[in-house]
Design an enzyme around this catalytic site. Structure first.
Site, PDB file in Angstrom:
ATOM      1  N   GLY A  86      71.062 -82.006  -8.327  1.00  0.00           N
ATOM      2  CA  GLY A  86      71.214 -82.581  -7.194  1.00  0.00           C
ATOM      3  C   GLY A  86      70.049 -83.217  -6.697  1.00  0.00           C
ATOM      4  CD1 TRP A 100      69.258 -84.030  10.315  1.00  0.00           C
ATOM      5  CD2 TRP A 100      68.065 -85.741  11.219  1.00  0.00           C
ATOM      6  NE1 TRP A 100      69.632 -84.402  11.766  1.00  0.00           N
ATOM      7  CE2 TRP A 100      68.768 -85.490  12.119  1.00  0.00           C
ATOM      8  CE3 TRP A 100      67.313 -86.776  11.413  1.00  0.00           C
ATOM      9  CZ2 TRP A 100      69.057 -85.996  13.642  1.00  0.00           C
ATOM     10  CZ3 TRP A 100      67.435 -87.405  12.625  1.00  0.00           C
ATOM     11  CH2 TRP A 100      68.170 -87.024  13.831  1.00  0.00           C
ATOM     12  CE  LYS A 146      74.458 -74.442   3.009  1.00  0.00           C
ATOM     13  NZ  LYS A 146      74.141 -74.036   1.657  1.00  0.00           N
ATOM     14  CB  ALA A 162      75.420 -76.789  -1.119  1.00  0.00           C
ATOM     15  CG  LEU A 211      66.177 -79.308  -2.654  1.00  0.00           C
ATOM     16  CD1 LEU A 211      64.705 -79.725  -2.419  1.00  0.00           C
ATOM     17  CD2 LEU A 211      66.505 -78.187  -1.636  1.00  0.00           C
ATOM     18  CE1 TYR A 219      77.101 -78.214   4.090  1.00  0.00           C
ATOM     19  CE2 TYR A 219      76.123 -79.079   6.411  1.00  0.00           C
ATOM     20  CZ  TYR A 219      75.978 -78.557   4.986  1.00  0.00           C
ATOM     21  OH  TYR A 219      74.574 -78.669   4.666  1.00  0.00           O
ATOM     22  CB  THR A 256      72.558 -76.719   6.809  1.00  0.00           C
ATOM     23  OG1 THR A 256      72.797 -77.979   7.534  1.00  0.00           O
ATOM     24  CG2 THR A 256      73.696 -75.649   7.027  1.00  0.00           C
ATOM     25  CG  ASP A 257      70.591 -79.150  10.704  1.00  0.00           C
ATOM     26  OD1 ASP A 257      70.900 -79.175   9.506  1.00  0.00           O
ATOM     27  OD2 ASP A 257      70.946 -80.014  11.523  1.00  0.00           O
TER      28      ASP A 257
END
Length: 313
Positions: free
Chosen positions: A9, A161, A140, A71, A11, A136, A112-113
């Site tokens: 992925g 982001w 998470k 993810a 990242l 989503y 995640t935010d």
């Protein structure tokens, strides 16, 4: 040894590159080892322990760390593929946590935010109540909770982001659009902080370094405390202002070769399928204090990214 899950992925590829740079002993898996299948994870772990992945001259004889960069991240499609999103983000996280606990490995998990509702006006701290808006975010959040119930030796890093050299992201999308359109619209009523994978990957490795060094030299109590942390670049902006900066820097470094007008619009005017957090700025005070790091601003990291030879436009 480090086991990097989701190594192909956006990242994951950046983490892999930095692991190689620092000459870490690591192994990576992606879709070929199904994280929704506990037995598949266990079988792979056992194969690593008895295979040529292990350097017989090294004292590193087993997996000490698992980094989970895998993810389901398509926010819109998650509303349709609810079961798949839950399997990857919730069940997958649970299976990885169980695997880590069973072999005594520490876990670094990316979140995640989107676990927050985005209705705040000040940066979210790690202990604030979660209230995700869509599938989503809910899956998470469930994955975080599964890890917390299953084990204690974990670091959950919430980010936002995200963009990087190896995969689809907002910076590449905007650059392509600006090179092919006279004008574009970008929402200006959502606030957050762009995050470069280079900086997030570096922070992941810093957690490992500090934890390992502290354990060896000073005892485990000197290592970074386990738990949830927030990490993004510094500052905050809107998607519109982010796009305007991409436009400016893209022209400066020759990534954008024509004039394109960037117009602001509201989320409602843009017509997004799924409600996004209007405010998703994360407080990074905890991780800065714990790791003794200074965050680069989102503008500085974006400029480094755009002028880097690895930029793929």
């Amino acid at each position: 040894m480090i086991w990097l899950i989701g190594c192909k992925g956006m990242l994951g590829q950046e983490v892999a590159r930095q692991l190689d740079e620092k000459k870490y002993h690591w192994v990576g898996t992606d879709k070929e080892v199904d994280i929704t299948d506990r037995e598949a994870l266990s079988a792979f772990e056992k194969s690593v322990e008895t295979s040529s992945y292990l350097d017989t001259t090294s004292n590193d004889k087993h997996i000490k760390w698992i980094i989970n960069c895998s993810a389901y991240t398509n926010v819109d499609k998650a509303e349709e593929e609810t079961e798949l999103a839950d399997k990857l983000n919730n069940l997958g996280a649970l299976n990885i946590a169980r695997t880590a606990r069973s072999i005594g490995a520490k876990l670094i998990h990316i979140s995640t935010d989107y676990v927050f509702n985005g209705q705040g006006s000040e940066p979210y701290t790690e202990d604030m109540e979660k209230e995700p808006l869509g599938v989503y975010g809910r899956t998470k959040a469930a994955g975080e909770e599964a890890i917390q119930k299953e084990m204690t030796q974990f670091y959950i890093l919430r980010t936002a982001w995200l963009y990087g050299f190896d995969g689809k992201n907002f910076v590449y999308t905007m650059t392509n659009l600006m090179n092919t359109h006279d004008q574009i619209r970008v929402v200006n009523d959502q606030r957050g902080t762009p995050t470069c994978t280079v900086d997030l990957a570096s922070t992941i490795l810093k957690i490992i370094e500090k934890s390992d060094n502290a354990t060896e030299a000073f005892g485990k109590h000197s290592a970074p405390s386990y738990g949830i942390y927030h990490f993004t670049n510094g500052g905050e902006t809107t998607w519109y202002d982010f796009a305007c900066e991409i436009n400016r820097l893209g022209k400066k470094y020759g990534r954008i070769t024509q004039n394109c007008t960037v117009n602001p619009c509201t989320t409602a005017e843009y017509g997004a399928k799924v409600q996004r957090p209007a405010y998703s700025v994360l407080s990074k005070d905890k991780i800065c204090k714990e790791l003794k790091i200074k965050l680069p601003t989102w503008q500085a990291s974006l400029e480094k990214f755009i002028k880097n030879p690895r930029f793929k436009i």
